[in-house]
Design a protein around this motif. Structure first.
Motif, PDB file in Angstrom:
ATOM      1  N   THR A  36       1.303  -5.080  -0.433  1.00  0.00           N
ATOM      2  CA  THR A  36      -0.122  -4.757  -0.439  1.00  0.00           C
ATOM      3  C   THR A  36      -0.366  -3.345   0.079  1.00  0.00           C
ATOM      4  O   THR A  36      -1.180  -2.599  -0.481  1.00  0.00           O
ATOM      5  N   THR A  37       0.359  -2.953   1.106  1.00  0.00           N
ATOM      6  CA  THR A  37       0.219  -1.602   1.650  1.00  0.00           C
ATOM      7  C   THR A  37       0.632  -0.564   0.612  1.00  0.00           C
ATOM      8  O   THR A  37      -0.102   0.413   0.370  1.00  0.00           O
ATOM      9  N   ALA A  38       1.782  -0.756  -0.014  1.00  0.00           N
ATOM     10  CA  ALA A  38       2.264   0.213  -1.014  1.00  0.00           C
ATOM     11  C   ALA A  38       1.365   0.214  -2.252  1.00  0.00           C
ATOM     12  O   ALA A  38       1.044   1.277  -2.791  1.00  0.00           O
ATOM     13  N   GLN A  39       0.953  -0.960  -2.686  1.00  0.00           N
ATOM     14  CA  GLN A  39       0.099  -1.043  -3.876  1.00  0.00           C
ATOM     15  C   GLN A  39      -1.256  -0.364  -3.623  1.00  0.00           C
ATOM     16  O   GLN A  39      -1.778   0.333  -4.491  1.00  0.00           O
ATOM     17  N   GLU A  41      -1.803   2.076  -1.527  1.00  0.00           N
ATOM     18  CA  GLU A  41      -1.547   3.516  -1.504  1.00  0.00           C
ATOM     19  C   GLU A  41      -1.489   4.068  -2.925  1.00  0.00           C
ATOM     20  O   GLU A  41      -2.177   5.032  -3.252  1.00  0.00           O
ATOM     21  N   VAL A  42      -0.691   3.445  -3.774  1.00  0.00           N
ATOM     22  CA  VAL A  42      -0.530   3.941  -5.148  1.00  0.00           C
ATOM     23  C   VAL A  42      -1.861   3.858  -5.911  1.00  0.00           C
ATOM     24  O   VAL A  42      -2.165   4.730  -6.728  1.00  0.00           O
ATOM     25  N   SER A  43      -2.663   2.851  -5.622  1.00  0.00           N
ATOM     26  CA  SER A  43      -3.936   2.704  -6.338  1.00  0.00           C
ATOM     27  C   SER A  43      -4.909   3.851  -6.030  1.00  0.00           C
ATOM     28  O   SER A  43      -5.815   4.111  -6.819  1.00  0.00           O
ATOM     29  N   PHE A  44      -4.714   4.537  -4.915  1.00  0.00           N
ATOM     30  CA  PHE A  44      -5.583   5.654  -4.572  1.00  0.00           C
ATOM     31  C   PHE A  44      -5.081   6.982  -5.142  1.00  0.00           C
ATOM     32  O   PHE A  44      -5.821   7.968  -5.133  1.00  0.00           O
ATOM     33  N   TRP A  45      -3.856   7.007  -5.627  1.00  0.00           N
ATOM     34  CA  TRP A  45      -3.319   8.252  -6.160  1.00  0.00           C
ATOM     35  C   TRP A  45      -4.162   8.705  -7.341  1.00  0.00           C
ATOM     36  O   TRP A  45      -4.454   7.946  -8.256  1.00  0.00           O
ATOM     37  N   LEU A  59       7.894   7.242   1.647  1.00  0.00           N
ATOM     38  CA  LEU A  59       7.734   5.934   2.284  1.00  0.00           C
ATOM     39  C   LEU A  59       7.370   4.867   1.248  1.00  0.00           C
ATOM     40  O   LEU A  59       7.890   3.742   1.290  1.00  0.00           O
ATOM     41  N   THR A  60       6.508   5.221   0.313  1.00  0.00           N
ATOM     42  CA  THR A  60       6.133   4.278  -0.748  1.00  0.00           C
ATOM     43  C   THR A  60       7.350   3.924  -1.597  1.00  0.00           C
ATOM     44  O   THR A  60       7.563   2.751  -1.934  1.00  0.00           O
ATOM     45  N   GLN A  61       8.154   4.921  -1.944  1.00  0.00           N
ATOM     46  CA  GLN A  61       9.370   4.652  -2.736  1.00  0.00           C
ATOM     47  C   GLN A  61      10.340   3.773  -1.960  1.00  0.00           C
ATOM     48  O   GLN A  61      10.939   2.858  -2.522  1.00  0.00           O
ATOM     49  N   GLN A  62      10.496   4.024  -0.678  1.00  0.00           N
ATOM     50  CA  GLN A  62      11.398   3.204   0.138  1.00  0.00           C
ATOM     51  C   GLN A  62      10.914   1.758   0.198  1.00  0.00           C
ATOM     52  O   GLN A  62      11.713   0.829   0.091  1.00  0.00           O
TER      53      GLN A  62
END
Length: 157
Positions: A36-39, A41-45, A59-62
């Motif tokens: 949920t945290t990574a998703q 983050e990516v949704s705001f890109w 960090l997102t890739q990791q």
């Protein structure tokens, strides 16, 4: 005496099962929070002028790598990997690198769609990702045909 030992064994077995259940629950919760945290983050890109810092991208890739190592066929993880790769391709100024990221996005999205072939939104994303590839026309046409077929089955979204 033997009956008491038997009951103790049953109690120990039940405790062991309970501990396994708790362990699995905690692990699932940890993965769900990471996803949920990574998703998020990516949704705001790309929204407005937001572009993540290099450390955030790493960090997102990791996080994505860790999630996929535990569940390599999870369609949600694969779809997020596709979205991540598409953004990386969008941001790079190197054509070859952009094509490599584009191919990664198409491959990850296709893998996500293997387990949910009737996911119309996933096929719509595939149209977007394939349109960025130099030789993505066949995949884009297939994805458009899938979107159209699914739309005809269930109506417009």
């Amino acid at each position: 005496m033997a009956e008491a030992s038997f009951h103790k064994l049953i109690a120990l077995a039940l405790m062991a099962l309970a501990l396994v259940g708790v362990w699995q629950g905690v692990d699932t919760l940890r993965r769900d929070i990471a996803f949920t945290t990574a998703q998020t983050e990516v949704s705001f890109w790309g929204r407005g002028s937001y572009r993540p810092e290099p450390e955030t991208i790493i960090l997102t890739q990791q996080t994505l790598d860790e999630l996929l190592s535990g569940a390599p066929a999870n369609p949600e993880y694969l779809a997020m990997q596709a979205n991540y790769a598409a953004w990386q391709g969008y941001w790079t100024e190197d054509f070859r690198e952009a094509q490599a990221f584009g191919l990664e996005a198409v491959d990850a999205q296709h893998a996500a769609l293997e387990s949910r072939p009737a996911h119309r939104q996933g096929w719509a994303k595939m149209v977007e990702y394939a349109s960025r590839l130099h030789d993505g026309k066949p995949m884009r046409q297939e994805a458009k045909a899938r979107v159209n077929a699914l739309t005809a089955l269930v109506g417009p979204k």
